[in-house]
Enzyme design. Structure first.
Site, PDB file in Angstrom:
ATOM      1  N   LEU A 137       0.859  -1.173   0.000  1.00 20.75           N
ATOM      2  CA  LEU A 137       0.000   0.000   0.000  1.00 20.75           C
ATOM      3  C   LEU A 137       0.899   1.227   0.000  1.00 20.75           C
ATOM      4  O   LEU A 137       1.920   1.248   0.693  1.00 20.75           O
ATOM      5  CB  LEU A 137      -0.915   0.029   1.235  1.00 20.75           C
ATOM      6  CG  LEU A 137      -2.001  -1.052   1.339  1.00 20.75           C
ATOM      7  CD1 LEU A 137      -2.730  -0.926   2.677  1.00 20.75           C
ATOM      8  CD2 LEU A 137      -2.987  -0.958   0.192  1.00 20.75           C
ATOM      9  N   ASP A 138       0.532   2.253  -0.770  1.00 17.46           N
ATOM     10  CA  ASP A 138       1.290   3.499  -0.764  1.00 17.46           C
ATOM     11  C   ASP A 138       1.406   4.034   0.658  1.00 17.46           C
ATOM     12  O   ASP A 138       0.544   3.775   1.506  1.00 17.46           O
ATOM     13  CB  ASP A 138       0.604   4.558  -1.627  1.00 17.46           C
ATOM     14  CG  ASP A 138       0.664   4.246  -3.109  1.00 17.46           C
ATOM     15  OD1 ASP A 138       1.443   3.355  -3.494  1.00 17.46           O
ATOM     16  OD2 ASP A 138      -0.071   4.890  -3.878  1.00 17.46           O
ATOM     17  N   GLN A 139       2.433   4.817   0.904  1.00 16.61           N
ATOM     18  CA  GLN A 139       2.643   5.374   2.235  1.00 16.61           C
ATOM     19  C   GLN A 139       1.422   6.127   2.737  1.00 16.61           C
ATOM     20  O   GLN A 139       1.038   6.009   3.902  1.00 16.61           O
ATOM     21  CB  GLN A 139       3.857   6.320   2.214  1.00 16.61           C
ATOM     22  CG  GLN A 139       4.155   6.936   3.577  1.00 16.61           C
ATOM     23  CD  GLN A 139       5.429   7.759   3.576  1.00 16.61           C
ATOM     24  OE1 GLN A 139       6.150   7.804   2.586  1.00 16.61           O
ATOM     25  NE2 GLN A 139       5.711   8.414   4.692  1.00 16.61           N
ATOM     26  N   THR A 141      -1.709   5.756   1.789  1.00 10.50           N
ATOM     27  CA  THR A 141      -2.957   4.991   1.681  1.00 10.50           C
ATOM     28  C   THR A 141      -3.143   4.152   2.936  1.00 10.50           C
ATOM     29  O   THR A 141      -2.217   3.467   3.372  1.00 10.50           O
ATOM     30  CB  THR A 141      -2.932   4.077   0.438  1.00 10.50           C
ATOM     31  OG1 THR A 141      -2.791   4.875  -0.730  1.00 10.50           O
ATOM     32  CG2 THR A 141      -4.217   3.268   0.333  1.00 10.50           C
TER      33      THR A 141
END
Length: 314
Positions: A137-139, A141
């Site tokens: 997961l993106d930082q 998100t």
């Protein structure tokens, strides 16, 4: 040498005479890569308690066992950090990731990650496992994150992802009025040649498919639910911008028409990240062979955003 609990297969009559290799690959679904690794382990593959070559034939009633050595992430510093555990068993750890924290240590960023928190949790619990996130997961998100406890579990879920059998569903707050109750964005994605860290829709890019459904339309924005078929970097953010509805709070993937609006700037000021939440993850559990789903509730910052949008829409 210590091992995880073995995978066990009792050979049924219909598998009489089958090669052990076939049992491992077609019944226990062991990948070729993992099989090669197991063959180097002293007690990795046994039949009725005895180590066997994989080209032998099995008989009905034989007990086939696969053992994997226990591992630890010695290169990850344990840290006593908050960890929101949604589920844990001998195969998996499922956590709800907060926005602002990265999943795995990277160059120049060795601490304050999900990995540091998980390694600490496992050591405090007496669990020997290597940190193996099944996905990323993106930082910025938030949402559900699955972490495998053994190479076999990681392999099993990864192959489900390759076959597009894993259900990954997101909630996103996007700008503008979304036309239609649902739709599919089928647009290839690749790097922006002028900004390599940025992605964009490109005809020569990699296939990317995002399904979306309008959940609630507000005055300035909308809440949409999204399901991914592919897992390209920044896929939802790129696709929604391409559709003309960039995510609230997304500074990388936005449009001038939204940057210039005072109302938009006021609402965006409530956020320190893009309004994206991975709220549901579903797959076939490698241990039970049953379908499981895990959900993470909307975090406080997005719940507050939703309340403001509802108030502004009255």
């Amino acid at each position: 040498m210590s091992y995880y609990e073995p995978l066990v297969y009792i050979v049924p009559p219909e598998d009489e005479g089958m090669l052990l290799k076939t049992i491992l690959q077609n019944r226990l679904m062991v990948s070729r890569k993992l099989l090669s690794r197991l063959k180097l382990t002293e007690e990795g593959i046994t039949v009725n308690g005895e180590r066997k070559y994989i080209n032998v034939k099995v008989a009905a009633g034989d007990r086939v066992e696969v053992r994997m050595e226990k591992e630890e992430s010695d290169d990850i510093l344990p840290q006593d950090l908050p960890l929101n555990i949604l589920h844990e068993d001998e195969h998996l750890l499922i956590v709800a990731k907060d926005a602002g924290i990265i999943v795995h240590p990277t160059h120049g960023h060795y601490t304050n990650t999900i990995a540091n928190a998980v390694v600490h949790h496992w050591r405090e619990s007496g669990i020997s496992c290597r940190f193996r996130p099944v996905h990323r997961l993106d930082q910025e998100t938030s949402g559900v994150l699955a972490i495998a406890k053994t190479p076999y579990v990681h392999q099993q879920i990864s192959e489900q992802m390759i076959r597009h059998e894993v259900k990954k569903e997101y909630m996103a707050f996007v700008w503008g009025t979304v036309e239609g109750p649902q739709g599919t964005i089928n647009e290839p994605i690749d790097r922006d040649p002028e900004q390599p860290h940025v992605r964009m829709v490109r005809p020569d890019g990699y296939p990317a498919v995002t399904h979306f459904e309008l959940d609630r339309q507000y005055a300035e924005a909308a809440l949409v639910r999204l399901r991914l078929e592919t897992g390209r970097t920044h896929q939802i953010r790129v696709h929604m911008k391409h559709l003309g509805h960039p995510l609230l709070g997304d500074k990388m993937y936005t449009l001038p028409c939204y940057e210039e609006s005072p109302a938009v700037r006021e609402i965006a000021g409530l956020l320190e990240r893009q309004a994206l939440h991975a709220y549901k993850l579903g797959f076939i559990h490698p241990g039970t062979r049953e379908w499981v789903e895990y959900q993470a509730p909307l975090p406080a910052d997005l719940a507050a955003l939703q309340a403001r949008l509802q108030e502004n829409s009255k």
